[in-house]
Design a protein around this motif. Structure first.
Motif, PDB file in Angstrom:
ATOM      1  N   UNK A 353       0.087 -19.949  41.785  1.00 58.88           N
ATOM      2  CA  UNK A 353       0.797 -18.689  42.261  1.00 58.88           C
ATOM      3  C   UNK A 353       0.293 -18.902  43.729  1.00 58.88           C
ATOM      4  N   UNK A 354       1.290 -18.124  44.641  1.00 57.85           N
ATOM      5  CA  UNK A 354       0.778 -17.981  45.850  1.00 57.85           C
ATOM      6  C   UNK A 354       0.114 -16.926  46.106  1.00 57.85           C
ATOM      7  N   UNK A 355      -0.472 -17.105  47.365  1.00 53.93           N
ATOM      8  CA  UNK A 355      -1.596 -15.941  47.653  1.00 53.93           C
ATOM      9  C   UNK A 355      -1.067 -14.776  47.772  1.00 53.93           C
ATOM     10  N   UNK A 356       0.165 -14.508  48.052  1.00 46.94           N
ATOM     11  CA  UNK A 356       0.834 -13.145  47.866  1.00 46.94           C
ATOM     12  C   UNK A 356       0.885 -12.605  46.461  1.00 46.94           C
ATOM     13  N   UNK A 357       1.417 -13.405  45.531  1.00 44.78           N
ATOM     14  CA  UNK A 357       1.407 -12.996  44.200  1.00 44.78           C
ATOM     15  C   UNK A 357       0.211 -12.773  43.633  1.00 44.78           C
ATOM     16  N   UNK A 358      -1.183 -13.586  43.941  1.00 45.27           N
ATOM     17  CA  UNK A 358      -2.241 -13.343  43.171  1.00 45.27           C
ATOM     18  C   UNK A 358      -2.880 -11.897  43.713  1.00 45.27           C
ATOM     19  N   UNK A 359      -2.747 -11.823  45.112  1.00 43.10           N
ATOM     20  CA  UNK A 359      -3.299 -10.665  45.826  1.00 43.10           C
ATOM     21  C   UNK A 359      -2.618  -9.228  45.247  1.00 43.10           C
ATOM     22  N   UNK A 394      -3.524 -17.484  57.582  1.00 40.04           N
ATOM     23  CA  UNK A 394      -2.937 -16.135  56.786  1.00 40.04           C
ATOM     24  C   UNK A 394      -1.447 -16.590  56.488  1.00 40.04           C
ATOM     25  N   UNK A 395      -1.595 -17.459  55.268  1.00 44.06           N
ATOM     26  CA  UNK A 395       0.109 -17.785  54.958  1.00 44.06           C
ATOM     27  C   UNK A 395       0.049 -17.247  53.640  1.00 44.06           C
ATOM     28  N   UNK A 396       0.786 -16.359  53.439  1.00 48.10           N
ATOM     29  CA  UNK A 396       0.994 -15.624  52.244  1.00 48.10           C
ATOM     30  C   UNK A 396       1.723 -16.310  51.262  1.00 48.10           C
ATOM     31  N   UNK A 397       2.683 -17.586  51.322  1.00 52.79           N
ATOM     32  CA  UNK A 397       3.320 -18.106  50.694  1.00 52.79           C
ATOM     33  C   UNK A 397       2.480 -19.508  50.294  1.00 52.79           C
ATOM     34  N   UNK A 398       1.345 -19.864  50.888  1.00 54.74           N
ATOM     35  CA  UNK A 398       0.812 -21.017  50.447  1.00 54.74           C
ATOM     36  C   UNK A 398       0.025 -20.664  48.950  1.00 54.74           C
ATOM     37  N   UNK A 399       0.070 -21.855  47.931  1.00 55.38           N
ATOM     38  CA  UNK A 399      -0.417 -21.438  46.859  1.00 55.38           C
ATOM     39  C   UNK A 399      -1.931 -21.303  46.800  1.00 55.38           C
ATOM     40  N   UNK A 400      -2.518 -20.535  45.914  1.00 54.50           N
ATOM     41  CA  UNK A 400      -3.875 -19.980  45.780  1.00 54.50           C
ATOM     42  C   UNK A 400      -4.756 -21.356  45.652  1.00 54.50           C
ATOM     43  N   UNK A 401      -4.406 -22.187  44.910  1.00 54.76           N
ATOM     44  CA  UNK A 401      -5.116 -23.305  44.507  1.00 54.76           C
ATOM     45  C   UNK A 401      -5.400 -24.275  45.869  1.00 54.76           C
ATOM     46  N   UNK A 402      -4.428 -24.111  47.040  1.00 50.02           N
ATOM     47  CA  UNK A 402      -4.716 -25.086  48.165  1.00 50.02           C
ATOM     48  C   UNK A 402      -5.428 -24.445  49.102  1.00 50.02           C
ATOM     49  N   UNK A 403      -6.092 -23.217  49.178  1.00 48.13           N
ATOM     50  CA  UNK A 403      -7.038 -22.795  49.950  1.00 48.13           C
ATOM     51  C   UNK A 403      -8.491 -23.311  49.527  1.00 48.13           C
ATOM     52  N   UNK A 404      -9.411 -23.283  50.537  1.00 44.11           N
ATOM     53  CA  UNK A 404     -10.747 -23.744  50.050  1.00 44.11           C
ATOM     54  C   UNK A 404     -11.478 -22.675  49.178  1.00 44.11           C
ATOM     55  N   UNK A 411      -9.950 -13.958  48.786  1.00 43.06           N
ATOM     56  CA  UNK A 411      -8.657 -13.257  48.240  1.00 43.06           C
ATOM     57  C   UNK A 411      -8.962 -12.399  47.056  1.00 43.06           C
ATOM     58  N   UNK A 412     -10.020 -13.299  46.176  1.00 43.73           N
ATOM     59  CA  UNK A 412     -10.067 -12.465  44.743  1.00 43.73           C
ATOM     60  C   UNK A 412     -10.968 -11.239  45.155  1.00 43.73           C
ATOM     61  N   UNK A 413     -11.754 -11.123  45.917  1.00 44.91           N
ATOM     62  CA  UNK A 413     -12.531  -9.864  46.548  1.00 44.91           C
ATOM     63  C   UNK A 413     -11.643  -8.994  47.082  1.00 44.91           C
ATOM     64  N   UNK A 414     -10.881  -9.438  47.872  1.00 46.66           N
ATOM     65  CA  UNK A 414      -9.944  -8.802  48.677  1.00 46.66           C
ATOM     66  C   UNK A 414      -8.623  -7.974  47.961  1.00 46.66           C
ATOM     67  N   UNK A 415      -8.309  -8.659  46.588  1.00 46.17           N
ATOM     68  CA  UNK A 415      -7.369  -7.969  45.925  1.00 46.17           C
ATOM     69  C   UNK A 415      -7.844  -7.002  45.313  1.00 46.17           C
ATOM     70  N   UNK A 416      -9.244  -6.819  45.113  1.00 47.07           N
ATOM     71  CA  UNK A 416      -9.864  -5.623  44.182  1.00 47.07           C
ATOM     72  C   UNK A 416     -10.309  -4.627  45.496  1.00 47.07           C
ATOM     73  N   UNK A 417     -10.755  -4.969  46.687  1.00 46.07           N
ATOM     74  CA  UNK A 417     -11.006  -4.193  47.765  1.00 46.07           C
ATOM     75  C   UNK A 417      -9.739  -3.112  47.923  1.00 46.07           C
ATOM     76  N   UNK A 418      -8.746  -3.717  47.920  1.00 47.10           N
ATOM     77  CA  UNK A 418      -7.370  -2.764  48.412  1.00 47.10           C
ATOM     78  C   UNK A 418      -7.354  -1.674  47.424  1.00 47.10           C
ATOM     79  N   UNK A 419      -7.972  -1.822  46.258  1.00 50.99           N
ATOM     80  CA  UNK A 419      -8.005  -0.568  45.312  1.00 50.99           C
ATOM     81  C   UNK A 419      -9.038   0.322  45.603  1.00 50.99           C
TER      82      UNK A 419
ATOM     83  N   UNK B   9       3.450 -29.593  40.683  1.00 56.24           N
ATOM     84  CA  UNK B   9       3.145 -28.746  41.509  1.00 56.24           C
ATOM     85  C   UNK B   9       3.970 -28.489  42.614  1.00 56.24           C
ATOM     86  N   UNK B  10       3.984 -27.223  43.050  1.00 59.20           N
ATOM     87  CA  UNK B  10       4.899 -27.104  44.280  1.00 59.20           C
ATOM     88  C   UNK B  10       4.299 -27.418  45.442  1.00 59.20           C
TER      89      UNK B  10
END
Lengths: 505, 330
Positions: A353-359, A394-404, A411-419, B9-10
């Motif tokens: 999934x993309x960064x955006x979709x995961x977040x 900050x590329x919201x359409x990059x896939x989650x798995x392609x980040x270090x 991003x995982x921490x951030x997706x919860x902090x927004x709540x 994979x995309x």
């Protein structure tokens, strides 16, 4: 122990050096492994233990140094014939019998299309088992066996594979054989390793438990890629081993520790938590708290966060948050608890999934208008979260798995902090994360606590916990055995407490 | 469970060449469909490149399109569904049998849809609640429902179909029968839900990483249940359309609708939204297959080629996707 080690070394490691990406993981390591001897290898995560094992077993090649077996260079052929690694995952087929699991190691003792000579193969296996002073019901299914019994199966299979030379003058490396064993089982496993040594093998095993290391003939401690202790266990004191293991990691850097607020309001009260290995754990969290939960491997710190937020069903106990009882994960989320799992690639997000979709996933409802996700709102939210947690790029359409790894964790921490969670549960938040990302993440933890939330960190990283937590709960066999506060929060105290060793100061 | 991300994979990159390659692989299926169409039109213009032929091709896919889109729903949530053809036949058989028993057509239609919901409920119970593997469960109901169709029809072709039902499928609208329009409307509904709504996202994450979805607060069992219900309901609707289209119900018709929808769904996941089961990808894949087969048949190939073409096309598409993925990973 009673066995008399062979005076001549079976394997000599001479000034062995290995680097990855310019970082030196092993620095001029020298040691001698003898047949008839058991040796414990200790060291914190990242000290170089697994790299050493991988070089000894031929997975990695050393950069420089010498590796000899009986005076001759240890080539791949010799490794195949004489070196065996028993991994933590024993590689057994749980639904097959002991006989099948062992016999498959030698292709059932004949050619692939020949009739299996059951009687002779059984006899062979029984011989091997008695050689290491063990007896097993060969017809039992492996999934009915205890942890030590399974290890015996794996060892017996390995011995069969060694062929005619057998266990004598072979090197056995066991990677944390006692990691998931109870106290009694660990004793049985130690006996197994001594029996293997008595049968003529050199046994090297990795462990986190100092009590076990003391039972081995020899103790070796690695820290930052160097041997800091290498001694016979006779006459060795437990605190000597601990002191050798401790010490600031070279790349460590921490934000300033927050002072503890004494009379802060209580947020979460958990009483008598049971389930998995937990055996009655109480936890209190207050506004502004950063609490660490730790122990040596397998003592319950890995299960506590999931049980606390009901992501794993608990057998007993209550969790009350703001006067509201939490019985399901959905309730936990609704009450303001956020849980960041340890395995971020599997549990933290969807790698394709993309960064955006995961977040945006946990807050999609708030981005929806007339049943439709507003694309701009979603993109803005993702950009805000990624900027705030310093994800790069900050590329919201990059896939989650392609980040270090570090960026994924942010991003995982951030997706919860927004709540704006009231309670943030972190499980090994900086595992496999680079130095810079670790600093950013811990800063986020501090900021979260300062903004009026409570943070609970479950981790095996004593050094890190000591540097950022105001309070530490130490677990042993699923129970809280110590609570360190104030000045008592130090890496040394955590380590001693986790090993159940009284302070020598 | 089939995870399309393991197929491909995309690819994401700023580099221009990568961009071109990505678009090429994204649009390979519609592109090949177009090339095939152009080639046949050039080779046999007087029989292939005619309005009659195009209309025949589209209409022949009306039912397949409904089934294929229905299949994407549970598959997107990670549950393989092999039952659509059988649910459709079962629903059609229910309808035809109740006509034969003298039940008014309005009630018969409701009975058919209720049949679909019942199948959805059984699937959801065993797959989501009990935890039976979706592949095994839907394979089981595929076989069992085949028998059900013979049971309620008494193993006969039922031809007593009310005019209303026939009109429901065959009334022309802008030169196309309604049956074809239903599929086209469904494309837009499915596409909208998948790409624009939270439910589409929940389905995607449930199929992609079930544990991550659960921990993010997605109610995974509910999502899977809804997916299985919607799929079965759409298939039972397809059964009604089928009876109207043929003005009869042949209980042995199921197997001929078994493989085409599944092929289109898997091939569809390699295009448009690469690595995801998606609406438009499925549609393009479906039309690629029908163009390929029709052209070959008009060139004089016999019936056997139908299956061979469908099977080979699927394997080639997945192979190409696999190679692209490996190259991207290295």
């Amino acid at each position: 122990m009673t066995t008399i080690p062979n005076p001549k070394p079976l394997v000599s490691v001479q000034k062995l050096t290995k680097s990855f990406d310019g970082g030196r993981v092993l620095n001029e390591i020298s040691m001698e492994l003898r047949a008839g001897e058991t040796r414990a290898l200790l060291g914190e995560n990242g000290s170089g233990k697994s790299t050493l094992v991988k070089i000894l077993s031929g997975v990695y090649h050393m950069d420089s140094g010498g590796l000899l077996m009986e005076g001759r260079p240890l080539d791949p052929q010799t490794i195949r014939q004489r070196v065996t690694v028993i991994h933590q995952d024993l590689g057994l087929a749980p639904e097959m019998s002991v006989f099948d699991n062992i016999a498959v190691g030698i292709g059932f003792g004949g050619s692939p299309f020949a009739r299996i000579r059951f009687a002779s193969v059984r006899k062979h296996i029984e011989g091997v088992l008695s050689g290491i002073d063990s007896a097993l019901d060969l017809d039992a299914r492996v999934d009915t066996l205890t942890v030590p019994e399974r290890t015996i199966v794996a060892v017996a299979r390995a011995i069969m594979r060694l062929g005619e030379t057998g266990i004598e003058n072979a090197l056995f490396i066991l990677d944390e054989p006692t990691a998931v064993a109870t106290g009694d089982q660990a004793t049985t496993l130690m006996k197994l390793m001594h029996d293997m040594a008595a049968a003529g093998a050199a046994v090297l095993f990795i462990t986190h438990r100092i009590a076990e290391a003391m039972i081995a003939d020899h103790v070796t401690v690695l820290r930052d890629g160097e041997i800091v202790l290498d001694a016979q266990s006779t006459g060795l004191e437990d605190f000597t081993i601990i002191d050798a293991m401790l010490g600031r990691r070279l790349d460590a850097y921490y934000p300033d520790k927050l002072p503890s607020a004494p009379d802060a309001e209580t947020l979460l009260v958990a009483r008598g938590l049971r389930g998995e290995v937990l055996d009655g754990v109480d936890v209190d969290l207050h506004i502004g708290d950063i609490v660490g939960v730790t122990g040596i491997g397998g003592m319950g710190q890995d299960e506590l966060p999931q049980i606390l937020c009901a992501a794993i069903a608990r057998e007993a106990g209550t969790v009350v948050m703001d006067g509201q009882t939490i019985t399901s994960y959905t309730e936990a989320l609704a009450s303001g608890i956020a849980y960041v799992p340890a395995n971020r690639r599997r549990d933290g997000g969807w790698i394709s999934g993309t960064a955006k979709e995961n977040i945006s996933l946990p807050v999609l409802d708030s981005l929806t208008q007339f049943g439709r996700i507003r694309p701009r709102a979603e993109r803005e939210l993702a950009t805000t979260v990624m900027t705030r947690t310093q994800v790069r790029p900050v590329e919201t359409d990059k896939t989650f798995g392609s980040f270090s790894g570090g960026n994924q964790q942010k991003m995982v921490v951030g997706k919860w902090l927004q709540r704006e969670p009231k309670v943030l549960l972190l499980h090994e938040p900086t595992q496999g994360v680079d130095v810079g990302a670790r600093r950013d993440l811990l800063q986020l933890v501090n900021d979260t606590a300062q903004s009026g939330s409570a943070v609970l960190i479950c981790s095996n990283d004593f050094d890190q916990l000591a540097e950022i937590c105001q309070r530490i709960l130490v677990l042993y066999d699923g129970k809280v055995v110590d609570e360190l506060t104030g000045d008592r929060v130090s890496e040394g105290n955590i380590a001693r407490s986790a090993q159940r060793i009284r302070s020598h100061q | 469970m089939v995870e399309p991300t393991r197929l491909i994979k995309p690819a994401f990159s700023n580099a221009l060449t990568d961009g071109v390659r990505t678009s090429l692989s994204r649009f390979a299926v519609p592109l090949i469909a177009l090339i095939l169409f152009a080639t046949y039109s050039f080779v046999i213009p007087d029989i292939f490149f005619t309005w009659g032929n195009v209309r025949a091709m589209l209409n022949s896919q009306a039912i397949v399109l409904l089934l294929a889109l229905a299949t994407t729903i549970p598959v997107r949530a990670g549950d393989l569904d092999f039952s659509p053809a059988a649910v459709m036949t079962g629903s059609g058989a229910t309808l035809a049998a109740s006509f034969a028993a003298g039940v008014p057509w309005q009630f018969s239609v409701m009975l058919s849809l209720a049949f679909g919901l019942a199948v959805g409920a059984i699937h959801a119970f065993f797959i989501v609640k009990v935890g039976v593997d979706a592949f095994v469960m839907t394979l089981g109901s595929l076989i069992a429902l085949g028998g059900y169709a013979y049971l309620v029809t008494g193993s006969r072709v039922l031809v007593d179909v009310p005019q209303e039902i026939i009109a429901f499928s065959t009334t022309p609208l802008f030169g196309m029968p309604l049956a074809t329009w239903y599929g086209w409307i469904l494309i837009f509904i499915v596409w909208y839900v998948y790409e624009k709504t939270p439910v589409g996202r929940y389905l995607l994450f449930t199929g992609g990483s079930r544990e991550a979805a659960r921990l993010a607060g997605v109610r995974v069992p509910l999502v899977r249940t809804l997916a299985l219900f919607s799929s079965a309901l759409i298939c039972s609707f397809a059964g009604i359309v089928l009876v109207g289209q043929f003005a009869s119900l042949d209980p042995s018709i199921g197997p001929s609708y078994l493989l085409q929808p599944a092929t289109a769904v898997f091939l569809g996941a390699t295009t448009i939204q690469v690595g995801r089961y998606n609406a438009w990808g499925t549609v393009f894949a479906l039309y690629l297959l029908v163009i390929g087969v029709t052209g070959l048949q008009l060139l004089g190939a016999t019936q056997w080629l139908n299956s061979v073409f469908n099977g080979v096309a699927l394997v080639i598409a997945i192979t190409v996707a696999r190679i692209a993925q490996k190259r991207h990973a290295s």
